[in-house]
Design a protein around this motif. Structure first.
Motif, PDB file in Angstrom:
ATOM      1  N   UNK A  44       9.384   4.315  -9.769  1.00  0.00           N
ATOM      2  CA  UNK A  44       9.429   2.854 -10.131  1.00  0.00           C
ATOM      3  C   UNK A  44      10.000   2.499  -8.860  1.00  0.00           C
ATOM      4  N   UNK A  45      11.053   3.133  -8.185  1.00  0.00           N
ATOM      5  CA  UNK A  45      11.706   2.783  -7.007  1.00  0.00           C
ATOM      6  C   UNK A  45      10.647   2.666  -5.767  1.00  0.00           C
ATOM      7  N   UNK A  46      10.036   3.685  -5.655  1.00  0.00           N
ATOM      8  CA  UNK A  46       9.172   3.705  -4.548  1.00  0.00           C
ATOM      9  C   UNK A  46       8.056   2.574  -4.623  1.00  0.00           C
ATOM     10  N   UNK A  47       7.715   2.304  -5.799  1.00  0.00           N
ATOM     11  CA  UNK A  47       6.510   1.072  -6.246  1.00  0.00           C
ATOM     12  C   UNK A  47       7.163  -0.119  -5.769  1.00  0.00           C
ATOM     13  N   UNK A  48       8.450  -0.245  -5.841  1.00  0.00           N
ATOM     14  CA  UNK A  48       9.270  -1.341  -5.728  1.00  0.00           C
ATOM     15  C   UNK A  48       9.270  -1.831  -4.335  1.00  0.00           C
ATOM     16  N   UNK A  49       9.440  -0.702  -3.668  1.00  0.00           N
ATOM     17  CA  UNK A  49       9.629  -0.809  -2.214  1.00  0.00           C
ATOM     18  C   UNK A  49       8.351  -1.167  -1.383  1.00  0.00           C
ATOM     19  N   UNK A  50       7.376  -0.426  -2.059  1.00  0.00           N
ATOM     20  CA  UNK A  50       5.841  -0.644  -1.426  1.00  0.00           C
ATOM     21  C   UNK A  50       5.549  -2.037  -1.858  1.00  0.00           C
ATOM     22  N   UNK A  51       5.732  -2.603  -2.807  1.00  0.00           N
ATOM     23  CA  UNK A  51       5.461  -3.860  -3.181  1.00  0.00           C
ATOM     24  C   UNK A  51       6.493  -5.100  -2.544  1.00  0.00           C
ATOM     25  N   UNK A  52       7.596  -4.874  -2.654  1.00  0.00           N
ATOM     26  CA  UNK A  52       8.563  -6.103  -2.193  1.00  0.00           C
ATOM     27  C   UNK A  52       9.454  -5.542  -1.101  1.00  0.00           C
ATOM     28  N   UNK A  86       0.738  -1.149   0.000  1.00  0.00           N
ATOM     29  CA  UNK A  86      -0.111  -0.053  -0.067  1.00  0.00           C
ATOM     30  C   UNK A  86       0.843   1.167  -0.074  1.00  0.00           C
ATOM     31  N   UNK A  87       0.738   2.247  -1.083  1.00  0.00           N
ATOM     32  CA  UNK A  87       1.337   3.343  -1.264  1.00  0.00           C
ATOM     33  C   UNK A  87       0.786   4.530  -1.306  1.00  0.00           C
ATOM     34  N   UNK A  88       0.846   5.486  -0.358  1.00  0.00           N
ATOM     35  CA  UNK A  88       0.022   6.752  -0.533  1.00  0.00           C
ATOM     36  C   UNK A  88       0.944   7.614  -1.385  1.00  0.00           C
ATOM     37  N   UNK A  89       0.210   8.028  -2.651  1.00  0.00           N
ATOM     38  CA  UNK A  89       0.866   8.916  -3.643  1.00  0.00           C
ATOM     39  C   UNK A  89       0.079  10.444  -3.651  1.00  0.00           C
ATOM     40  N   UNK A  90       0.902  11.435  -2.977  1.00  0.00           N
ATOM     41  CA  UNK A  90       0.613  12.666  -2.822  1.00  0.00           C
ATOM     42  C   UNK A  90       1.129  13.802  -3.592  1.00  0.00           C
ATOM     43  N   UNK A  91       0.633  14.461  -4.236  1.00  0.00           N
ATOM     44  CA  UNK A  91       1.056  15.599  -5.059  1.00  0.00           C
ATOM     45  C   UNK A  91       0.573  16.987  -4.674  1.00  0.00           C
ATOM     46  N   UNK A  92       1.318  17.865  -4.856  1.00  0.00           N
ATOM     47  CA  UNK A  92       0.866  19.346  -4.576  1.00  0.00           C
ATOM     48  C   UNK A  92       0.182  19.677  -6.007  1.00  0.00           C
ATOM     49  N   UNK A  93      -1.015  20.133  -5.841  1.00  0.00           N
ATOM     50  CA  UNK A  93      -1.726  20.472  -7.145  1.00  0.00           C
ATOM     51  C   UNK A  93      -2.255  21.989  -7.159  1.00  0.00           C
ATOM     52  N   UNK A  94      -1.228  22.673  -6.600  1.00  0.00           N
ATOM     53  CA  UNK A  94      -1.513  24.202  -6.613  1.00  0.00           C
ATOM     54  C   UNK A  94      -1.173  24.617  -8.038  1.00  0.00           C
ATOM     55  N   UNK A 122      -0.003  -4.119  -5.637  1.00  0.00           N
ATOM     56  CA  UNK A 122       0.230  -2.772  -5.130  1.00  0.00           C
ATOM     57  C   UNK A 122      -1.267  -2.120  -5.090  1.00  0.00           C
ATOM     58  N   UNK A 123      -1.651  -1.303  -3.986  1.00  0.00           N
ATOM     59  CA  UNK A 123      -2.835  -0.438  -3.972  1.00  0.00           C
ATOM     60  C   UNK A 123      -2.121   0.916  -3.865  1.00  0.00           C
ATOM     61  N   UNK A 124      -2.735   1.878  -4.399  1.00  0.00           N
ATOM     62  CA  UNK A 124      -2.080   3.247  -4.217  1.00  0.00           C
ATOM     63  C   UNK A 124      -3.573   4.182  -3.926  1.00  0.00           C
TER      64      UNK A 124
END
Length: 246
Positions: free
Chosen positions: A215-223, A50-58, A85-87
């Protein structure tokens, strides 16, 4: 989409993330949520990443928002080779608007959701992102938080206090900074350090740089760490992250 509330859709409901910026937890409260989070750790065998994907949308972020919308599928693809992976998308914009989606397990679904959102002027709300991640880490388990932004306009001490709580929960924060704002860099680095995560800068509009980091962050979140170590053998983005993580 300007000025409109996003209507809930199946699996991708976007709701306000209105947790307070400054935590007021007692030591007993902290001990309780750490114990609960460990009991339902997302690192247990068979758990979905599980990965929280946060973005500044200003307002200044529209080009990067569009880029992130394109690149988010790479996170799912990278994770797919390792497990699942769930985001959860979290973003802020405008006047005091901060929203979070439900957990999303499909890149096309996340792309549709992101395509409905436009950037609006406003101040940063990183404190709410950290608070939302903390809440979700206790409620359902979170393996990592990725934040993409270029500015910081809040109390650094308050953000670091929230980051410290995520560190206790073993939720590393990957702070991906666009540009070279010195104030943002100082605080972003400290948030990463306090959580056992990593800070990396990418150039404005640099799709290849941001793709590697996501990609690297997703790899960590999944594995987990082992997956990131393996990816670090072939990509510089993963090597940058693992080189900073505790």
């Amino acid at each position: 989409m300007a000025g409109k509330t996003i209507k809930p859709t199946s699996g991708s409901e976007v709701r306000p993330a209105n947790a307070p910026d400054v935590p007021t937890s007692s030591s007993n409260d902290i001990a309780a949520f750490v114990a609960k989070a460990r009991a339902m750790s997302p690192h247990r065998a068979g758990a979905r990443g599980r990965l929280v994907f946060a973005l500044d949308a200003t307002m200044s972020r529209q080009p990067t928002w569009d880029l992130a919308c394109t690149l988010q599928a790479d996170m799912f693809r990278e994770a797919g080779a390792l497990g699942s992976l769930d985001i959860r998308l979290v973003y802020y914009r405008g006047f005091n608007e901060c929203r979070a989606s439900g957990w999303i397990s499909d890149s096309a679904q996340l792309a549709r959701l992101m395509s409905k959102i436009d950037c609006q002027g406003g101040n940063t709300q990183i404190g709410k992102v950290l608070s939302e991640t903390r809440r979700e880490a206790v409620a359902a388990g979170v393996r990592a938080l990725v934040f993409v932004g270029d500015a910081m306009e809040e109390s650094a001490d308050a953000l670091c206090a929230s980051a410290g709580e995520l560190g206790l929960l073993k939720v590393p924060v990957f702070m991906f900074q666009e540009g070279a704002d010195a104030t943002a860099e100082q605080t972003f680095r400290e948030i990463a350090r306090l959580t056992g995560g990593a800070w990396c800068r990418f150039d404005p509009g640099a799709a290849a740089q941001l793709r590697e980091l996501l990609r690297a962050a997703a790899a960590y979140a999944a594995g987990g760490r082992e997956a990131l170590l393996q990816l670090a053998k072939t990509t510089s983005g993963a090597a940058k992250l693992i080189g900073q993580m505790k």
